[in-house]
Scaffold this motif. Structure first.
Motif, PDB file in Angstrom:
ATOM      1  N   GLY A 233       0.793  -1.234   0.000  1.00 12.57           N
ATOM      2  CA  GLY A 233       0.000   0.000   0.000  1.00 12.57           C
ATOM      3  C   GLY A 233       0.817   1.271   0.000  1.00 12.57           C
ATOM      4  N   GLY A 234       2.139   1.157   0.006  1.00 10.38           N
ATOM      5  CA  GLY A 234       2.954   2.364  -0.160  1.00 10.38           C
ATOM      6  C   GLY A 234       3.903   2.635   0.980  1.00 10.38           C
ATOM      7  N   LEU A 235       4.774   3.631   0.738  1.00  8.48           N
ATOM      8  CA  LEU A 235       5.836   3.959   1.687  1.00  8.48           C
ATOM      9  C   LEU A 235       5.315   4.594   2.973  1.00  8.48           C
ATOM     10  CD1 LEU A 235       8.497   5.181  -0.873  1.00  8.48           C
ATOM     11  CD2 LEU A 235       8.881   3.443   0.897  1.00  8.48           C
ATOM     12  N   GLY A 236       4.105   5.086   2.938  1.00 11.42           N
ATOM     13  CA  GLY A 236       3.529   5.698   4.144  1.00 11.42           C
ATOM     14  C   GLY A 236       3.259   4.703   5.253  1.00 11.42           C
ATOM     15  N   LEU A 237       3.518   3.405   4.976  1.00 17.50           N
ATOM     16  CA  LEU A 237       3.181   2.365   5.964  1.00 17.50           C
ATOM     17  C   LEU A 237       4.388   1.689   6.601  1.00 17.50           C
ATOM     18  CD1 LEU A 237       0.336   0.572   3.955  1.00 17.50           C
ATOM     19  CD2 LEU A 237       0.054   2.047   5.960  1.00 17.50           C
ATOM     20  N   LEU A 238       5.608   1.967   6.080  1.00 19.24           N
ATOM     21  CA  LEU A 238       6.769   1.175   6.537  1.00 19.24           C
ATOM     22  C   LEU A 238       7.647   1.899   7.549  1.00 19.24           C
ATOM     23  CD1 LEU A 238       6.034  -0.853   4.308  1.00 19.24           C
ATOM     24  CD2 LEU A 238       8.465  -1.016   3.794  1.00 19.24           C
ATOM     25  N   PRO A 239       7.692   1.360   8.781  1.00 16.72           N
ATOM     26  CA  PRO A 239       8.606   1.919   9.790  1.00 16.72           C
ATOM     27  C   PRO A 239       9.960   1.226   9.725  1.00 16.72           C
ATOM     28  CG  PRO A 239       7.286   0.193  10.784  1.00 16.72           C
ATOM     29  CD  PRO A 239       6.918   0.222   9.301  1.00 16.72           C
ATOM     30  N   SER A 240      10.932   1.737  10.449  1.00 14.87           N
ATOM     31  CA  SER A 240      12.199   1.007  10.549  1.00 14.87           C
ATOM     32  C   SER A 240      12.935   1.366  11.825  1.00 14.87           C
ATOM     33  CB  SER A 240      13.090   1.281   9.335  1.00 14.87           C
ATOM     34  OG  SER A 240      13.721   2.533   9.451  1.00 14.87           O
ATOM     35  N   ALA A 241      13.828   0.436  12.202  1.00 17.32           N
ATOM     36  CA  ALA A 241      14.687   0.632  13.372  1.00 17.32           C
ATOM     37  C   ALA A 241      16.120   0.379  12.959  1.00 17.32           C
ATOM     38  CB  ALA A 241      14.289  -0.340  14.473  1.00 17.32           C
ATOM     39  N   ASN A 242      17.001   1.336  13.228  1.00 12.48           N
ATOM     40  CA  ASN A 242      18.439   1.158  13.050  1.00 12.48           C
ATOM     41  C   ASN A 242      18.993   0.784  14.418  1.00 12.48           C
ATOM     42  OD1 ASN A 242      18.881   2.406  10.188  1.00 12.48           O
ATOM     43  ND2 ASN A 242      17.582   3.871  11.270  1.00 12.48           N
ATOM     44  N   VAL A 243      19.285  -0.500  14.594  1.00 15.10           N
ATOM     45  CA  VAL A 243      19.583  -1.011  15.929  1.00 15.10           C
ATOM     46  C   VAL A 243      21.083  -1.165  16.134  1.00 15.10           C
ATOM     47  CG1 VAL A 243      19.216  -2.954  17.513  1.00 15.10           C
ATOM     48  CG2 VAL A 243      17.396  -2.261  15.923  1.00 15.10           C
TER      49      VAL A 243
END
Ligand SMILES: NC(=O)C1=CN([C@@H]2O[C@H](COP(=O)(O)OP(=O)(O)OC[C@H]3O[C@@H](n4cnc5c(N)ncnc54)[C@H](O)[C@@H]3O)[C@@H](O)[C@H]2O)C=CC1
Ligand SMILES: CC(C)CC(=O)C(=O)O
Length: 326
Positions: A233-243
């Protein structure tokens, strides 16, 4: 004393979605927010996209929430990933009930190597005709990523993960990556399936349920997680963590979205879900789940932003998420 969270809005829609995510964090916890600056606007004002003060503040923090930087993104986010000692970029890509998706059955997590590969920065213009790029892959960084992947699948009660690479061509670099990852997994009794990255791109579009936890080199993880965003559904939905070992930086996968920036219509979900990952990192698992449930409920029932076919603005969606928190 309340915990400190460093907040960098950056440029473009970073200035719209990060305040939305901060309002959600304020609603579920007692945090002290420390504002820091980075990106195109700071470079224009000061000549530096990433002031040393910002770098030091992030390096000394427990957690940072970052929006996006524009043309200076590589000068900002790559050093900040190093500042938190990040050895993995965790990028969940899943579809949500109620959100139209090319592949509604998608439920993937990309575990991307985060400091090496072609993003390590050894690039040269050697003549009018020739430019070169040195690709960096170390056994140690590949093993560290694999150790994280083994712990991750173990915590999730899964048997193994997929390793995506192109070792049939990049024999020394992706070959080293593949061998290190598979050796660590074998040692830990974790199953691995190797998939060449070009084949992965096709197979994930045809049937994303073939994959689950996807371990990949830096550039492959960047590109393939954006591809997965297209499936859900698009980039507005993807979170991320730089751990990193004891510090981490959280950011939506998307950039500054110059085509919609300043209009108040950006989808805040990716930034709010990144804040939920930040809550997990700080040990606030119940609060993180509360936030995720509220976002899921709004995605299912609306209101929705234009990228998801709705007509609501960032503020209306954020208010709906706040209203649905327990
Ligand atoms: N980590 C970072 O700071 C990143 C920064 N960038 C920078 O962002 C700028 C724009 O890059 P693009 O390739 O256009 O990628 P982008 O992610 O900013 O936008 C791609 C498309 O997705 C849409 N989109 C992205 N996030 C959205 C949201 N939250 N709600 C609704 N629609 C959304 C945009 O409107 C656009 O049509 C560039 O200057 C690039 O360098 C790009 C990726 C990551
Ligand atoms: C330097 C960044 C803009 C590259 C990117 O999109 C990312 O690593 O997430």
């Amino acid at each position: 004393m309340s915990e400190e969270i460093v907040v960098i809005e950056g440029d473009g829609i970073g200035r719209e979605v990060v305040p939305a995510a901060v309002s959600v964090l304020e609603a579920v916890g007692d945090f002290e927010f420390v504002a820091a600056e980075a990106g195109d606007a700071v470079k224009e004002a000061t000549g530096e996209a990433l002031p040393q003060e910002t770098y030091d503040t992030v390096a000394d923090a427990d957690a940072t929430l970052f929006g996006a930087a524009g043309e200076t993104a590589a000068d900002v986010i790559l050093p900040l990933r190093t500042a938190v000692g990040s050895f993995v970029n965790v990028r969940p890509a899943r579809a949500y009930p109620g959100v139209e998706a090319v592949r509604p059955e998608t439920d993937l997590v990309f575990l991307r190597e985060n400091t090496e590969g072609v993003y390590a920065g050894h690039e040269d213009r050697l003549s009018d005709d020739l430019s070169t790029l040195t690709r960096v892959v170390t056994t140690s960084a590949s093993e560290r990523l694999a150790e994280y992947a083994c712990e991750y699948v173990d915590e999730q009660g899964k048997k193994g993960f997929q390793v995506v690479h192109k070792a049939n061509v990049m024999r020394e670099t992706d070959g080293r990556f593949r061998d290190a990852v598979v050796d660590v997994a074998d040692e830990a009794g974790v199953e691995t399936e190797e998939v060449l990255m070009d084949a992965f791109a096709t197979r994930v579009c045809l049937d994303p349920t073939q994959f689950d936890v996807v371990v990949c080199p830096n550039l492959a993880g960047d590109v393939l997680s954006d591809l997965a965003a297209g499936l859900v559904g698009g980039l507005g939905l993807l979170p991320s963590a730089n751990v990193g070992p004891d510090n981490a930086l959280f950011e939506p996968v998307h950039g500054t979205a110059p085509d919609i920036a300043g209009e108040g219509v950006a989808n805040p979900s990716a930034a709010i879900l990144s804040a939920a990952m930040l809550l997990d990192h700080l040990g606030y698992g119940d609060e993180a789940e509360n936030v995720r449930t509220a976002v899921e409920s709004v995605l299912e029932d609306g209101p929705r932003t234009a990228d998801l076919g709705g007509d609501a603005g960032t503020e209306e969606v954020t208010t709906a998420v706040l209203d649905r928190l327990d």
